[in-house]
Design a protein around this motif. Structure first.
Motif, PDB file in Angstrom:
ATOM      1  N   PRO A 260      52.673  46.754  -5.767  1.00 12.04           N
ATOM      2  CA  PRO A 260      53.669  47.756  -5.383  1.00 12.04           C
ATOM      3  C   PRO A 260      53.062  48.845  -4.503  1.00 12.04           C
ATOM      4  N   VAL A 261      53.828  49.319  -3.536  1.00 14.57           N
ATOM      5  CA  VAL A 261      53.476  50.491  -2.733  1.00 14.57           C
ATOM      6  C   VAL A 261      54.728  51.348  -2.577  1.00 14.57           C
ATOM      7  N   VAL A 262      54.520  52.599  -2.281  1.00 14.64           N
ATOM      8  CA  VAL A 262      55.619  53.508  -1.992  1.00 14.64           C
ATOM      9  C   VAL A 262      55.411  53.999  -0.569  1.00 14.64           C
ATOM     10  N   ILE A 263      56.359  53.697   0.313  1.00 11.30           N
ATOM     11  CA  ILE A 263      56.272  54.137   1.707  1.00 11.30           C
ATOM     12  C   ILE A 263      56.970  55.488   1.815  1.00 11.30           C
ATOM     13  N   VAL A 264      56.288  56.446   2.424  1.00 17.68           N
ATOM     14  CA  VAL A 264      56.844  57.791   2.606  1.00 17.68           C
ATOM     15  C   VAL A 264      56.794  58.159   4.080  1.00 17.68           C
ATOM     16  N   TRP A 265      57.514  59.233   4.430  1.00 21.72           N
ATOM     17  CA  TRP A 265      57.498  59.726   5.807  1.00 21.72           C
ATOM     18  C   TRP A 265      56.085  60.091   6.204  1.00 21.72           C
TER      19      TRP A 265
ATOM     20  N   HIS B 238      51.721  56.132   4.065  1.00 26.17           N
ATOM     21  CA  HIS B 238      52.457  56.892   5.067  1.00 26.17           C
ATOM     22  C   HIS B 238      52.742  55.997   6.272  1.00 26.17           C
ATOM     23  N   GLN B 239      53.933  56.137   6.827  1.00 25.77           N
ATOM     24  CA  GLN B 239      54.328  55.340   7.983  1.00 25.77           C
ATOM     25  C   GLN B 239      53.325  55.476   9.120  1.00 25.77           C
ATOM     26  N   GLN B 240      53.092  54.377   9.811  1.00 25.73           N
ATOM     27  CA  GLN B 240      52.236  54.314  10.998  1.00 25.73           C
ATOM     28  C   GLN B 240      50.788  54.741  10.725  1.00 25.73           C
ATOM     29  N   GLN B 241      50.340  54.641   9.479  1.00 20.53           N
ATOM     30  CA  GLN B 241      48.940  54.909   9.154  1.00 20.53           C
ATOM     31  C   GLN B 241      48.278  53.575   8.817  1.00 20.53           C
ATOM     32  N   ASN B 242      47.020  53.429   9.219  1.00 16.32           N
ATOM     33  CA  ASN B 242      46.268  52.225   8.898  1.00 16.32           C
ATOM     34  C   ASN B 242      45.728  52.294   7.480  1.00 16.32           C
ATOM     35  N   TYR B 243      45.803  51.171   6.793  1.00 20.37           N
ATOM     36  CA  TYR B 243      45.261  51.017   5.452  1.00 20.37           C
ATOM     37  C   TYR B 243      44.327  49.814   5.469  1.00 20.37           C
TER      38      TYR B 243
ATOM     39  N   SER C 281      64.146  40.987   0.871  1.00 21.73           N
ATOM     40  CA  SER C 281      64.011  40.468   2.231  1.00 21.73           C
ATOM     41  C   SER C 281      62.579  40.675   2.741  1.00 21.73           C
ATOM     42  N   PRO C 282      61.873  39.594   3.098  1.00 22.88           N
ATOM     43  CA  PRO C 282      60.504  39.743   3.606  1.00 22.88           C
ATOM     44  C   PRO C 282      60.483  40.287   5.035  1.00 22.88           C
ATOM     45  N   GLN C 283      59.619  41.287   5.266  1.00 25.50           N
ATOM     46  CA  GLN C 283      59.438  41.864   6.594  1.00 25.50           C
ATOM     47  C   GLN C 283      57.943  41.873   6.898  1.00 25.50           C
ATOM     48  N   PRO C 284      57.518  41.167   7.953  1.00 33.24           N
ATOM     49  CA  PRO C 284      56.084  41.101   8.249  1.00 33.24           C
ATOM     50  C   PRO C 284      55.515  42.447   8.691  1.00 33.24           C
ATOM     51  N   PHE C 285      54.277  42.718   8.269  1.00 35.29           N
ATOM     52  CA  PHE C 285      53.529  43.895   8.698  1.00 35.29           C
ATOM     53  C   PHE C 285      52.457  43.408   9.672  1.00 35.29           C
ATOM     54  N   ALA C 286      52.098  44.252  10.628  1.00 34.45           N
ATOM     55  CA  ALA C 286      51.032  43.907  11.577  1.00 34.45           C
ATOM     56  C   ALA C 286      49.683  43.950  10.855  1.00 34.45           C
ATOM     57  N   VAL C 287      48.883  42.895  11.016  1.00 28.41           N
ATOM     58  CA  VAL C 287      47.570  42.789  10.389  1.00 28.41           C
ATOM     59  C   VAL C 287      46.518  42.696  11.481  1.00 28.41           C
TER      60      VAL C 287
ATOM     61  N   ILE D 215      57.243  51.592  10.254  1.00 27.27           N
ATOM     62  CA  ILE D 215      58.200  52.697  10.285  1.00 27.27           C
ATOM     63  C   ILE D 215      59.438  52.199   9.553  1.00 27.27           C
ATOM     64  N   THR D 216      59.771  52.857   8.487  1.00 30.32           N
ATOM     65  CA  THR D 216      60.922  52.479   7.685  1.00 30.32           C
ATOM     66  C   THR D 216      61.362  53.684   6.877  1.00 30.32           C
ATOM     67  N   ASP D 217      62.543  53.616   6.333  1.00 32.17           N
ATOM     68  CA  ASP D 217      62.969  54.685   5.431  1.00 32.17           C
ATOM     69  C   ASP D 217      62.055  54.688   4.214  1.00 32.17           C
TER      70      ASP D 217
END
Length: 151
Positions: free
Chosen positions: A143-148, A50-55, A81-87, A117-119
């Motif tokens: 693989p991951v699936v990002i959801v609202w 889920h967007q904006q949740q810590n894993y 396209s690579p997009q960095p995530f905050a770690v 935060i992404t679609d």
């Protein structure tokens, strides 16, 4: 009635607990032997995040060489396209990893990533732990699936 109460409690507990699943992943150039990778909260593979949740990732590995430093990097590969995530933390030393890393010594460490935060979409997530020379100690893609956000 007691049986029903127990089952209801168990169902509630299971639904509210933090789950971790052992990830299926593809190695992308690890110089270490990677033994296991879990991600929580995650109850299925591929993990639905889920967007904006810590894993939190827990990674067990054995370095094949000595390394003075170790740094975490997470990237989402979206449509190539690579997009960095905050770690957090960026420094992989600590949180179970003892630096300098010694060849042949099993290490298990923990690090957290904030989902961007992404679609909603299916993403290839790439995790790297690099040494002081920017060389991969650990590199894997899963693989991951990002959801609202869940509200």
């Amino acid at each position: 009635m007691l049986k029903f109460t127990f089952l209801a409690f168990f169902a509630f507990y299971a639904a509210s607990s933090s789950f971790a699943v052992k990830l299926r992943y593809t190695d992308c150039g690890s110089s270490a032997d990677v033994h296991s990778i879990t991600l929580e909260p995650c109850s299925q593979d591929p993990c639905v995040i889920h967007q904006q949740q810590n894993y939190t990732a827990h990674i067990s590995f054995t370095p094949k060489a000595n390394h003075d430093k170790a740094y975490n990097f997470a990237t989402g590969i979206i449509f190539g396209s690579p997009q960095p995530f905050a770690v957090s933390p960026k420094d992989a030393c600590g949180n179970g990893v003892h630096c300098p890393l010694q060849a042949g010594l099993i290490q298990t460490y923990t690090a957290s990533v904030l989902s961007p935060i992404t679609d909603p979409k299916r993403v290839a997530a790439k995790w790297e732990v690099k040494d002081e020379n920017d060389q991969d100690i650990i590199c894997f893609v899963f693989p991951v699936v990002i959801v609202w956000n869940k509200f």
